[in-house]
Design an enzyme around this catalytic site. Structure first.
Site, short mmCIF file in Angstrom:
data_model
loop_
_atom_site.label_atom_id
_atom_site.label_comp_id
_atom_site.label_asym_id
_atom_site.label_seq_id
_atom_site.Cartn_x
_atom_site.Cartn_y
_atom_site.Cartn_z
N PRO A 2 0.84 -1.21 0.00
CA PRO A 2 0.00 0.00 0.00
C PRO A 2 0.87 1.25 0.00
O PRO A 2 1.92 1.27 0.63
CB PRO A 2 -0.78 -0.10 1.30
CG PRO A 2 -0.34 -1.31 2.00
CD PRO A 2 0.75 -1.98 1.22
N GLU A 3 0.43 2.26 -0.70
CA GLU A 3 1.16 3.52 -0.68
C GLU A 3 0.50 4.44 0.35
O GLU A 3 -0.51 4.08 0.97
CB GLU A 3 1.23 4.11 -2.09
CG GLU A 3 1.87 3.08 -3.03
CD GLU A 3 2.44 3.63 -4.33
OE1 GLU A 3 2.72 4.82 -4.42
OE2 GLU A 3 2.61 2.83 -5.26
N LYS A 52 3.96 5.11 5.74
CA LYS A 52 3.27 3.82 5.62
C LYS A 52 2.97 3.20 6.98
O LYS A 52 2.59 2.03 7.07
CB LYS A 52 4.09 2.88 4.75
CG LYS A 52 4.21 3.41 3.31
CD LYS A 52 4.97 2.48 2.41
CE LYS A 52 5.05 3.08 1.00
NZ LYS A 52 5.83 2.25 0.08
N ARG A 122 12.81 8.58 11.96
CA ARG A 122 13.28 7.76 10.84
C ARG A 122 12.51 8.06 9.56
O ARG A 122 13.02 7.89 8.48
CB ARG A 122 13.05 6.30 11.26
CG ARG A 122 13.79 5.27 10.50
CD ARG A 122 13.70 3.94 11.22
NE ARG A 122 12.44 3.27 10.95
CZ ARG A 122 11.74 2.59 11.85
NH1 ARG A 122 12.15 2.51 13.10
NH2 ARG A 122 10.63 1.98 11.52
N ASN A 162 5.80 2.63 -5.41
CA ASN A 162 6.26 2.35 -6.76
C ASN A 162 5.38 2.96 -7.86
O ASN A 162 5.88 3.41 -8.88
CB ASN A 162 6.35 0.84 -6.96
CG ASN A 162 7.31 0.47 -8.05
OD1 ASN A 162 8.25 1.21 -8.31
ND2 ASN A 162 7.07 -0.64 -8.70
N ARG A 249 12.27 -2.96 -6.91
CA ARG A 249 10.94 -2.68 -7.47
C ARG A 249 11.14 -2.25 -8.91
O ARG A 249 12.15 -1.65 -9.25
CB ARG A 249 10.26 -1.53 -6.68
CG ARG A 249 10.18 -1.76 -5.17
CD ARG A 249 9.34 -2.94 -4.79
NE ARG A 249 7.96 -2.83 -5.23
CZ ARG A 249 7.03 -2.15 -4.58
NH1 ARG A 249 7.31 -1.53 -3.46
NH2 ARG A 249 5.80 -2.09 -5.06
#
Ligand SMILES: [Zn+2]
Length: 262
Positions: A2-3, A52, A122, A162, A249
């Site tokens: 999932p984006e 995410k 992060r 991606n 990817r």
């Protein structure tokens, strides 16, 4: 995977279903039993999407429920009486009206505030979450890595995956292997603005749509929603789409349209 738009939409949907309600929390599969026992009966006070990552906050503990779906994680919702848990349900959230099951996540854990701060540090700025565009601009100006690699680096920009990567580079007509530091600042800022706009459309429609309806008449198939991603040929010039593996990817681009290097 999932984006970012999916994660933000999940946080919104779960907030709508459960905010300020007392939840029954369990782990039918057993792998999150201790965490579930800690949260069971608490009130769900805030849902947060960070790139995410999902972070869910509670009334009676400083601990935060951290979920990362990874490649295989998924949620399912039930209205009313839920079915008996089937399969590997890591987490079940229940109120008298709704139930949400989570299966297959990469992470489903309780984190203390220090660990949550470590995630925040992060993760790069999120174009959906009032992220700091200046941090993105500075990070791009510093690296010789290609802009295609940088857009997938969650430390530089959170939430782009991606599909968005390929489509954003096409929309900017950028040659994907251009070192990020060679791009003009205004190009980098425009990429950020485009990410922000596209991700917002994604949250609203639950789909990655990068082509405006007037640019793609007819039915809105997956094929009709993208410029280059997984397409055999370029929507604009009909040239064959090139592919390359980048950070595991597949990158898609049009070699004749995407020639900008600044
Ligand atoms: Zn083309």
């Amino acid at each position: 995977m999932p984006e970012g738009h999916t994660i933000h939409r999940l946080a919104q949907d779960h907030a709508k279903l459960y905010l300020n309600q007392e939840l029954a929390v369990s782990s039918p599969q057993g792998r999150f039993s201790d965490g579930a026992a800690e949260l069971d009966g608490q009130t769900f006070t805030r849902a947060e999407a960070l790139g995410k990552h999902l972070l869910y906050h509670w009334s009676d503990t400083p601990l935060v429920l951290h979920i990362h779906l990874g490649l295989f994680g998924r949620f399912r919702n039930w209205r009313g009486e839920p079915p008996e848990p089937k399969g590997a349900i890591r987490l079940r959230l229940t109120t008298p009206d709704h139930t949400t099951d989570l299966s297959g996540p990469t992470a489903c854990e309780l984190l203390d505030p220090v660990a949550v701060d470590a995630i925040r540090a992060r993760i790069g700025p999120d174009p959906l979450g009032n992220g700091d565009v200046e941090r993105f601009v500075r990070a791009c100006a510093k690296t010789r890595r290609s802009i295609a690699a940088v857009l997938m680096d969650q430390k530089v920009i959170a939430g782009v995956g991606n599909v968005y990567r390929a489509e954003m580079l096409y929309r900017a007509r950028l040659a994907p292997m251009t070192p990020a530091k060679e791009l003009r600042e205004q190009t980098v800022r425009a990429l950020w603005d485009d990410a922000s706009m596209l991700l917002k459309i994604g949250v609203r429609t639950k789909r990655i749509v990068t082509v405006r309806p007037e640019e793609s008449p007819g039915r809105r198939t997956r094929d009709g929603r993208h410029w280059v991603y997984k397409r055999p040929s370029c929507r604009t010039c009909s040239q064959d789409i090139e592919t390359a593996s980048l950070a595991n990817r597949t990158l898609y681009w049009c070699p004749s349209c995407q020639v900008e290097t600044r």
